[in-house]
Design an enzyme around this catalytic site. Structure first.
Site, PDB file in Angstrom:
ATOM      1  N   GLU A 138      48.506   2.603  53.373  1.00  0.00           N
ATOM      2  CA  GLU A 138      49.547   3.116  54.352  1.00  0.00           C
ATOM      3  C   GLU A 138      49.434   4.686  54.633  1.00  0.00           C
ATOM      4  OE1 GLU A 138      52.540   2.753  50.611  1.00  0.00           O
ATOM      5  OE2 GLU A 138      51.925   0.239  51.269  1.00  0.00           O
ATOM      6  N   GLU A 168      49.730  -8.844  50.705  1.00  0.00           N
ATOM      7  CA  GLU A 168      50.288  -9.331  49.504  1.00  0.00           C
ATOM      8  C   GLU A 168      51.675  -9.776  50.415  1.00  0.00           C
ATOM      9  OE1 GLU A 168      51.085  -4.975  49.503  1.00  0.00           O
ATOM     10  OE2 GLU A 168      49.624  -4.631  49.147  1.00  0.00           O
TER      11      GLU A 168
HETATM   12  C1  XIL Z   1      53.532  -3.363  43.688  1.00  0.00           C
HETATM   13  C2  XIL Z   1      53.379  -3.721  42.599  1.00  0.00           C
HETATM   14  O1  XIL Z   1      53.875  -5.565  42.926  1.00  0.00           O
HETATM   15  C3  XIL Z   1      54.627  -3.334  41.142  1.00  0.00           C
HETATM   16  O2  XIL Z   1      54.786  -4.227  40.101  1.00  0.00           O
HETATM   17  C4  XIL Z   1      54.563  -1.330  41.318  1.00  0.00           C
HETATM   18  O3  XIL Z   1      55.775  -1.758  40.237  1.00  0.00           O
HETATM   19  C5  XIL Z   1      54.781  -0.349  42.649  1.00  0.00           C
HETATM   20  O4  XIL Z   1      54.086  -1.279  43.524  1.00  0.00           O
HETATM   21  N1  XIL Z   1      52.390  -2.383  48.917  1.00  0.00           N
HETATM   22  C6  XIL Z   1      51.004  -2.532  47.632  1.00  0.00           C
HETATM   23  C7  XIL Z   1      51.573  -2.587  46.394  1.00  0.00           C
HETATM   24  O5  XIL Z   1      50.223  -1.480  48.289  1.00  0.00           O
HETATM   25  O6  XIL Z   1      50.327  -1.955  45.350  1.00  0.00           O
HETATM   26  C8  XIL Z   1      52.393  -2.742  45.423  1.00  0.00           C
HETATM   27  O7  XIL Z   1      52.722  -3.092  44.813  1.00  0.00           O
HETATM   28  C9  XIL Z   1      53.565  -3.451  46.650  1.00  0.00           C
HETATM   29  C10 XIL Z   1      53.110  -2.751  48.185  1.00  0.00           C
END
Ligand code: XIL
Length: 380
Positions: free
Chosen positions: A165, A272
């Site tokens: 990011e 994701e």
């Molecule tokens: C999220 C996790 O799923 C949560 O448990 C935590 O509280 C916050 O982060 N982008 C990413 C991930 O690259 O690491 C994030 O994961 C979601 C957004």
């Protein structure tokens, strides 16, 4: 060359445009069953693993991971604040378990995430007088962090999300004003990849971000990634986080994003994936994790179960997404869902705390949903 896990990564990362090498590699490198087996000649199918699953021995969730997925990503346990909470203290337990689990189950193992503005202690960016650290000090901290982590899992972690990011949410057309950027400028981005590559030259290295389908973000990233590649920075692929909603983004927008990054010669990972079925709490659709909105019942319409009609809509949405991924299987190395079941999805608590969301392929009891069957039905 005999294909093993490591060679797979090499094939996938160093020859991302060769579908033939990739497919052959996947079929002999990893063990598959369930969904992953059905997609074995297309791309890897993965899931994020929560710390709770590993540390509290959630046997049912572990079983699901083994039987349905051939790739795993650490959801939180390798983030800076978790694994390296003080300058000279490391927490290895959850991360070691995660890597061991993947190796025992012959899965493709992802490390997540080395350099990010979120989930990192403030002290990393401060000197002993609590002033902003100098570029040299921050650079040495970055090197120490990456070298220690990547070296520990050299030959075990196949792919790393190296940087997350880098783009500002204001207009999506400039660098994010993170402490990394404020202190080191674009060099932080280049140096993270160079350091990771030197620590494990065989690991596949990704840049990972949300809203990769936004036009202005694509323009910015195309430039930033090209500039980095021209300087010889070892970036092998991009991760499209794919935190989507039922209605957006459109399939056409997602397709364009896949094409834009694949045309640069980068391997594309869907890193994701989840599909939020609840009302949008805000107009901007991102995944900047510091964003949060107040709870209200209107924003949480299905606390006691997902209505049939919405379950159908979700199944259709997942089928459309996977149809698109199959169409672009030559560019896509992996599709990973962010979690296994609706019970452990971060979407129950983000961007609004305490909602009941249904974004994944397995329900709260670990049973396959309509969406799972629609995805499986495309290939069997
Ligand atoms: C999220 C996790 O799923 C949560 O448990 C935590 O509280 C916050 O982060 N982008 C990413 C991930 O690259 O690491 C994030 O994961 C979601 C957004």
């Amino acid at each position: 060359m005999k294909m093993n896990r490591r060679n797979f990564v090499l094939a996938a990362s160093l020859a991302p445009l060769s579908a033939c090498v990739k497919t052959q590699a996947i079929s002999s490198a990893v063990k598959s069953s369930g969904l992953a087996e059905a997609y074995r000649d297309k791309f890897l199918v993965g899931a994020a693993v929560s710390t709770d699953t590993l540390m509290n021995s959630d046997v049912a969730d572990q079983q699901l991971l083994k039987s349905e997925f051939n790739s795993i990503t650490a959801e939180n346990c390798q983030k800076w604040e978790e694994i390296h909470p003080e300058l000279d203290r490391w927490n290895w337990e959850a991360s070691d378990r995660f890597v061991k689990f993947g190796i025992e189950n012959k899965q493709h193992v992802l490390g997540h995430t080395l350099v990010w503005h979120s989930q990192i202690p403030e002290h990393v960016f401060r000197d002993s007088d609590q002033n902003l650290a100098s570029p040299g000090l921050l650079k040495s901290r970055m090197e120490n962090h990456i070298n220690t982590l990547v070296d520990r899992y050299k030959g075990k972690i196949d792919t790393w999300d190296v940087v997350n990011e880098i783009v500002s949410d204001d207009g999506y057309d400039k660098w994010r004003e993170s402490d990394w950027y404020k202190i080191m400028g674009p060099e932080f981005f280049y140096h993270a990849f160079k350091t990771a590559h030197a620590a494990d030259p065989k690991a596949e290295l990704l840049y990972n971000d949300y809203n990769m389908h936004y036009k202005s973000k694509q323009v910015f990233l195309k430039r930033a990634l090209s500039e980095a590649l021209d300087r010889g920075v070892p970036i092998h692929g991009v991760g499209l986080q794919a935190h989507y909603m039922l209605g957006e983004p459109s399939i056409e927008e997602i397709e364009r994003a896949i094409e834009v990054y694949a045309e640069m010669g980068l391997s594309v990972h869907i890193t994701e994936l989840d599909v939020d079925v609840l009302p949008a709490a805000f107009e901007y659709m991102g995944a900047e994790i510091s964003t949060s909105f107040e709870y209200s019942d209107e924003l949480n319409p299905y606390p006691n179960g997902l209505p049939e009609a919405v379950a159908e809509e979700l199944a259709t949405r997942y089928a459309e997404l996977f149809k698109l991924f199959i169409k672009h299987k030559d560019s896509i190395s992996r599709v990973t869902t962010w979690g296994t079941t609706d019970a452990n999805s971060w979407k129950n608590n983000w961007p609004v705390k305490g909602r009941t969301n249904y974004p994944l392929l397995f329900d709260r009891s670990g049973n396959p949903k309509k969406a799972y069957h629609s995805v499986l039905g495309l290939v069997s």
